[in-house]
Design a protein around this motif. Sequence first.
Motif, short mmCIF file in Angstrom:
data_model
loop_
_atom_site.label_atom_id
_atom_site.label_comp_id
_atom_site.label_asym_id
_atom_site.label_seq_id
_atom_site.Cartn_x
_atom_site.Cartn_y
_atom_site.Cartn_z
N ARG A 58 0.86 -1.21 0.00
CA ARG A 58 0.00 0.00 0.00
C ARG A 58 0.89 1.26 0.00
NH1 ARG A 58 -5.70 -0.64 2.00
NH2 ARG A 58 -5.56 1.53 2.59
N ASP A 59 1.96 1.25 0.80
CA ASP A 59 2.86 2.40 0.84
C ASP A 59 3.58 2.60 -0.50
OD1 ASP A 59 2.17 2.83 3.41
OD2 ASP A 59 4.00 2.03 4.31
N MET A 60 3.99 1.47 -1.08
CA MET A 60 4.67 1.55 -2.38
C MET A 60 3.73 2.09 -3.45
SD MET A 60 7.75 0.55 -2.02
CE MET A 60 8.29 0.16 -3.65
N LEU A 61 2.47 1.65 -3.37
CA LEU A 61 1.48 2.14 -4.33
C LEU A 61 1.35 3.66 -4.23
CD1 LEU A 61 -0.90 1.78 -6.37
CD2 LEU A 61 -2.39 1.50 -4.38
N ALA A 62 1.23 4.16 -2.98
CA ALA A 62 1.08 5.60 -2.79
C ALA A 62 2.28 6.35 -3.38
CB ALA A 62 0.93 5.91 -1.30
N GLU A 63 3.45 5.80 -3.17
CA GLU A 63 4.66 6.44 -3.69
C GLU A 63 4.64 6.45 -5.22
OE1 GLU A 63 8.00 5.08 -1.25
OE2 GLU A 63 9.25 5.56 -3.01
N THR A 64 4.29 5.31 -5.79
CA THR A 64 4.21 5.21 -7.26
C THR A 64 3.21 6.23 -7.82
OG1 THR A 64 4.74 2.87 -7.26
CG2 THR A 64 3.50 3.65 -9.14
N MET A 65 2.05 6.32 -7.19
CA MET A 65 1.02 7.21 -7.72
C MET A 65 1.46 8.68 -7.61
SD MET A 65 -1.27 5.19 -8.87
CE MET A 65 -2.93 5.80 -9.07
N HIS A 66 2.08 9.04 -6.47
CA HIS A 66 2.54 10.42 -6.32
C HIS A 66 3.62 10.76 -7.34
CE1 HIS A 66 0.38 12.12 -3.02
NE2 HIS A 66 0.47 10.99 -2.35
N ARG A 98 1.87 15.28 -15.65
CA ARG A 98 2.22 13.89 -16.00
C ARG A 98 2.84 13.82 -17.40
NH1 ARG A 98 -3.78 12.87 -14.54
NH2 ARG A 98 -3.69 13.56 -12.38
N SER A 99 3.51 12.70 -17.70
CA SER A 99 4.01 12.45 -19.06
C SER A 99 3.86 10.96 -19.34
CB SER A 99 5.48 12.83 -19.16
OG SER A 99 6.24 11.91 -18.39
N ALA A 100 3.92 10.60 -20.64
CA ALA A 100 3.75 9.19 -21.02
C ALA A 100 4.77 8.32 -20.31
CB ALA A 100 3.89 9.05 -22.53
N GLN A 101 6.00 8.82 -20.23
CA GLN A 101 7.08 8.03 -19.61
C GLN A 101 6.75 7.70 -18.15
OE1 GLN A 101 10.71 10.19 -19.73
NE2 GLN A 101 11.97 8.35 -19.61
N GLU A 102 6.32 8.73 -17.41
CA GLU A 102 5.99 8.51 -16.00
C GLU A 102 4.79 7.57 -15.87
OE1 GLU A 102 7.14 12.86 -14.14
OE2 GLU A 102 5.37 12.63 -15.38
N GLY A 125 4.48 4.02 -13.95
CA GLY A 125 3.44 3.75 -12.95
C GLY A 125 2.69 2.47 -13.26
N ILE A 126 2.33 2.28 -14.53
CA ILE A 126 1.58 1.08 -14.93
C ILE A 126 2.43 -0.17 -14.67
CG2 ILE A 126 0.53 -0.15 -16.90
CD1 ILE A 126 -0.22 2.69 -18.01
N ASP A 127 3.70 -0.10 -15.02
CA ASP A 127 4.60 -1.26 -14.80
C ASP A 127 4.68 -1.59 -13.31
OD1 ASP A 127 5.10 -1.46 -17.42
OD2 ASP A 127 7.11 -0.58 -17.38
N ASP A 128 4.88 -0.55 -12.49
CA ASP A 128 5.00 -0.79 -11.04
C ASP A 128 3.73 -1.44 -10.49
OD1 ASP A 128 7.42 0.40 -11.12
OD2 ASP A 128 6.87 2.21 -9.98
N VAL A 129 2.58 -0.86 -10.84
CA VAL A 129 1.32 -1.37 -10.30
C VAL A 129 1.04 -2.78 -10.82
CG1 VAL A 129 -1.18 -0.97 -10.12
CG2 VAL A 129 0.39 0.95 -9.93
#
Length: 544
Positions: free
Chosen positions: A432-440, A447-451, A455-459
């Motif tokens: 859950r903490d990692m998710l919050a970090e990824t989303m922030h 935002r940009s396509a790269q970011e 994010g999609i890869d991490d999640v």
Amino acid sequence: MKKVLIIGSGIAGLSCAISCAEKGIEVTLVSPFPSERSQSVLAAGGINAVTDFPEYKDSIESHIEDTLKGGCHIAGKKAVKGLCENANDVIKWLEKLGTIFTLETDGRVSKRAFGGQSHKRTCYCGASTGKQIVTALVMEARRYEGLGLIKRRLWMDFYSALIKDGICCGAVFYNEATGSPEIITADSVVFATGGQNALFGKTTGSTQCDGYAAGKLFTQGVELKNLEFIQYHPTTIETSQKMMLVSEAVRGEGGRLYYEDNGRYVYFMEERFGERGNLMPRDIVARCMEETKKEIYLDITFLGKEKILKRLPEVYELCKKYRGIDITKQSIPVTPSVHFFMGGIAVKNNHETNIKNLYAIGECASIYHGANRLGGNSLLAAIHGGKVAASSIEKSEQTELDNDFSSELKEAEEKLSTMRKSKSLYPVKYVRDMLAETMHENLGIVRSAQELEKGIDDVSFYLSIADKLNFDKSEFAYLGYSLSGILTLAKATLICAKNRKESRGAHYRSDYPETKDDWTASTIISYDDGKYHTYLDTEGKYES
Ligand SMILES: Cc1cc2nc3c(=O)[nH]c(=O)nc-3n(C[C@H](O)[C@H](O)[C@H](O)COP(=O)(O)OP(=O)(O)OC[C@H]3O[C@@H](n4cnc5c(N)ncnc54)[C@H](O)[C@@H]3O)c2cc1C
């Protein structure tokens, strides 16, 4: 007698429950916590309405225009028209139920200015509008409880919806008191489960609003909408547990944003947008703050102690308590934070989803706010939406219920018992903490396509391990089983943001900074066996 199951007991759930009971519909109102602890009680600023008083020189047309313009023209015109036309009745209804609005000496409901509005339109109850409204609605719900029309069930967490042949007829819950799953059936089911704060960890909102219900429904065939539009409130202060909101009312009372540059105060919003610069819509203010790359301050000292204590007592207390700042003498250091979700469950004008007899209202539904919500419009939308859904449910046909839900119950029992067998609690909180970090990091104000791809890869990785994480205590069951639903919603949100190749309202792409006419429509996302599909609602499936 017709039966309705309402999941979530904040302002939207209460409004719908009372409106159903008024029509003689039997209501079961379910939530893990009492209404008095819902996020709705945090709403301080107020609720928008063009009321009966000509002194304000306001009009319903202007409220409609501001709302559509603030939402960057992707909110449904018909829905917004209904919202604004009914606002005065909502205020009268709330007054009738005992909400005490702040009044002028001549008896008029007082109004304050909020961002993106061309008139003072926000009615308020001192510094605690949400709390006052919840209190009045709870009293009325209790009255109907006494009459046997509303039954309130606490300690119940949503697990999954019962959907058969495209029709919703109830839901499975995890009963925290018994530690077992439980089924509640009904002719119609209404979701009023609030926003999606857990995706981002620390926000201005309640951790009760984790988005699990929307994520789970998504995997069960319910379409979601406009997830990329996430409102950052420009003025918040950080505390150890959450981001505390410094109400827009401060800027409504004349508060000025500035930063310091070599000893000079730069009033950057006024320099860019003129006199009303500080009250530009929230997406614009938040973005301008981010662009400065400076520490931003909000100054209200010039109003004087007497007026500050009278008009902004909660802000005075908040800053003193959490940061030791006396706002009558010092400016407030402020930062933008995640605050409101314009996107959510896609609903038609009657608040029904693409699944028959399944409704969504309040902040978990997406209908009135388009690409950006105006302050004061969400309390109105939550109450109005509850009433609209109740009217539609009254007119809907009663469902022939198939009472055999043994396989659904068995599935929930098996899931909970697998979770209980293992030992480790740590990884879920960690994810859950990692998710919050990824989303922030990847779904911020800009935002940009790269970011977004990152994010999609991490999640996707978190999702791949989610169902393998386990628990050893039954009381953590909700935290455990909700994880994959929350992650699925997070992934859908990132996909919507990646697919919208333009900037509009709260969605700003550094690689696509322009607003484009051919994107003037809502994003719809659906799920099929692990695959996510998006399309633009140009045909008006949901909007009209
Ligand atoms: C600090 C703050 C200030 C605000 N100020 C204003 C304002 O001045 N004016 C304005 O218009 N708007 C304001 N807003 C926004 C507004 O308060 C919300 O949009 C609105 O109250 C949402 O109401 P709701 O009933 O949809 O959700 P909530 O009040 O969040 O209620 C959600 C309910 O769902 C339940 N729930 C959640 N998940 C589950 C689950 N899995 N199973 C079962 N139940 C579940 C919760 O326990 C709760 O009962 C503010 C928001 C914040 C955070």
